[in-house]
Design a protein around this motif. Sequence first.
Motif: not given
Length: 210
Positions: A163-192
């Motif tokens: 879990i810690g590794s996945e959290v760090r991975q999300a941070q390394s991807m530039g995710i700074q806020g949640v929720p984040m919706f990631i479609f097909n591993g690439s198309a990201g939609v941020s926020g509620a």
Amino acid sequence: MDLDVVIDVVCPWCYVGKRQLDKALEQRPAAISSLRYRPYQLSTETPPEGVDRAEHYARKFGDSPQYKAAREHLLTLGQRLGIAFDFESDCRIANTLDAHRLIRWALNPGLQAEVAEGLMKAYFEDCAFLGDHDLLVDIAAQAGMDAELVADLLKTDQDKDLIGSEVRQAQSMGIQGVPMFIFNGSAGVSGAQDASILVGVIDKLQAQAS
């Protein structure tokens, strides 16, 4: 298409975002072939005993007009989505590591959405402490998981590092806020986002694929 939803279960916007996603999937029930909830921690430093929510919010947001407006907006959105937010009762914010472990264990039986829903309802509507293992076992059981197995796993360090590794991975991807919706591993939609926005993204990606 595949959809990864990055959340933290003590983020009210994640609860709103999940309910908006539920509405979107009601309109496009066959669009998502794989839905996975992934972990994010707004505070990895929260101690095991948790922190007082009112004191934490006071330190973080003060008494600003923006904070009050956001709170009112959440209450209004909650009413529309069937969420009875309780921001007034005494409550402790837990370190969400164990809650995220539970969501991960719910993946194989296909119960992640139910467990995530149960966790956020318990915290935001019942002001329950998500660091309570008995509560986590109860939520797991209500979702249809093996309660005895969950209780045994919670006594171990199973998947804490993961879990810690996945959290760090999300941070390394530039995710700074949640929720984040990631479609097909690439198309990201941020926020509620509103359900209509999510439906629009699904329709656009399906059109591109065809």
